[in-house]
Design an enzyme around this catalytic site. Structure first.
Site, PDB file in Angstrom:
ATOM      1  N   HIS A 121       0.838  -1.198   0.000  1.00  0.00           N
ATOM      2  CA  HIS A 121       0.000   0.000   0.000  1.00  0.00           C
ATOM      3  C   HIS A 121       0.879   1.257   0.000  1.00  0.00           C
ATOM      4  O   HIS A 121       0.649   2.187  -0.758  1.00  0.00           O
ATOM      5  CB  HIS A 121      -0.916   0.037   1.234  1.00  0.00           C
ATOM      6  N   HIS A 178       0.918  -3.880   9.004  1.00  0.00           N
ATOM      7  CA  HIS A 178       2.352  -3.656   8.790  1.00  0.00           C
ATOM      8  C   HIS A 178       3.041  -3.053   9.998  1.00  0.00           C
ATOM      9  O   HIS A 178       2.434  -2.343  10.787  1.00  0.00           O
ATOM     10  CB  HIS A 178       2.578  -2.696   7.608  1.00  0.00           C
TER      11      HIS A 178
END
Length: 359
Positions: A121, A178
């Site tokens: 992302h 993450h």
């Protein structure tokens, strides 16, 4: 060893960051989920690409190449770096054996199945937005020395760029998808890919043969690399097992986040662009007289956005993996093909007829 100890400290820092954000910014949950959804690469393909392509063709092409090749690099890096993801690491590790395990919330968008480093992302958003900012500035930069207005635009766009990156990074950490070091790595590598492509001029008039060769090369390299590591006894799908094991709800584990799903999506998109730019439909419409008119371009954008939005709701069936991959590839190829040649051609035919009649 020392290396493992260092990684544990880094991971623990990440878990504390996630915990901090989740506890102190509870009411921002919907915002962070929205940011992750917007930063997803499919928006670059389905929304940003058609808009930019019909506003300024070269920017659209550049955008697609950066998104596709950047995501391909992301896949290869993920295979090499063996990144953990917070949502499973915190439950899987024995780092907290003699203290209490921090409680980390999961969300429907948390349970991605691939390795975590670098963040796709963050890398995608950095690359795509970098292209948009630098291209916009290039369009408005005069030949003479920069004006006051241009300097303001420069500052506003770069502040906007970093605001987007910060939000994407915080969103990925908040959602426990993450660790902080993975999103930072993602932003830096995304910028590097975009900056590299700003120096490659060959992408704007590449032949269909070139598109085919590059698609085959990227596929062959990824597959060969995968098989090589498999041969060495390294299972690259180790993360799938972790996702299935530690994700709170089985329905949150999405097959379309597996490494090969993104590979086929990207390669389909690239080949679709190659087919479109080298088609006679494209030459007749986007290179014709009509394409110089803003209303025509605007019509192309609106029609593309509407059609692609409807098209996006068709999900390939994921029971048989190979069929899922082949259909993903074809679906992705249709996206640039529709917005670059099919839609402009049909509109040119329709508007061309009415244009002739009114003369």
């Amino acid at each position: 060893g020392r290396m493992e100890e260092g990684m544990n400290i880094l991971h623990d820092f990440g878990i504390q960051s996630t915990r901090y954000l989740q506890v102190n910014y509870q009411d921002s949950q919907d915002w962070f989920i929205l940011v992750s959804v917007i930063a997803d690469l499919r928006n670059a393909f389905y929304v940003l690409f058609p808009i930019w392509f019909h506003l300024k063709e070269t920017v659209g092409i550049n955008l697609l190449w950066v998104a596709v090749v950047g995501d391909w690099f992301n896949l290869v890096f993920k295979w090499i770096l063996f990144g953990q993801r917070p949502y499973w690491w915190v439950l899987d590790t024995d780092y907290y054996s003699n203290s209490s395990v921090p409680i980390i919330k999961q969300f429907p968008v948390t349970c991605e199945t691939g390795p975590g480093s670098p963040s796709g992302h963050a890398m995608g958003a950095a690359g795509v937005y970098y292209v948009m900012v630098t291209s916009t500035l290039a369009i408005f930069r005069g030949k003479k020395k920069p004006t006051y207005g241009f300097r303001c635009l420069n500052v506003i766009l770069w502040l906007g760029f970093w605001a987007v990156q910060l939000n994407v990074c915080l969103s990925r950490i908040y959602l426990a998808a993450h660790f902080p070091h993975q999103v930072v790595a993602g932003v830096l590598s995304g910028i590097a890919v975009a900056e590299t492509f700003s120096h490659i001029r060959g992408i704007y008039n590449a032949s269909l043969r070139k598109y085919c060769l590059i698609t085959i090369f990227l596929f062959g390299f990824a597959l060969g690399f995968y098989l090589l590591l498999k041969g060495l006894g390294v299972d690259l799908l180790w993360t799938l097992e972790k996702a299935k094991r530690w994700c709170e709800r089985p329905e949150w584990v999405h097959l379309d986040t597996t490494p090969f799903a993104s590979l086929f999506k990207n390669l389909g998109t690239l080949l679709g662009l190659g087919l479109a730019l080298n088609s006679s439909m494209y030459r007749k419409s986007c290179k014709g007289e009509l394409s110089k008119l803003l209303p025509f371009r605007f019509a192309c954008i609106v029609a593309s956005l509407v059609l692609l939005h409807l098209f996006d709701s068709l999900k390939p069936p994921s029971q048989v993996e190979l069929i899922f991959y082949i259909l993903s590839f074809c679906k992705s190829a249709t996206v640039p093909f529709a917005s670059v040649s099919l839609i402009p051609y049909c509109l040119a035919r329709i508007l061309g007829q009415t244009h002739k009649k009114s003369l």
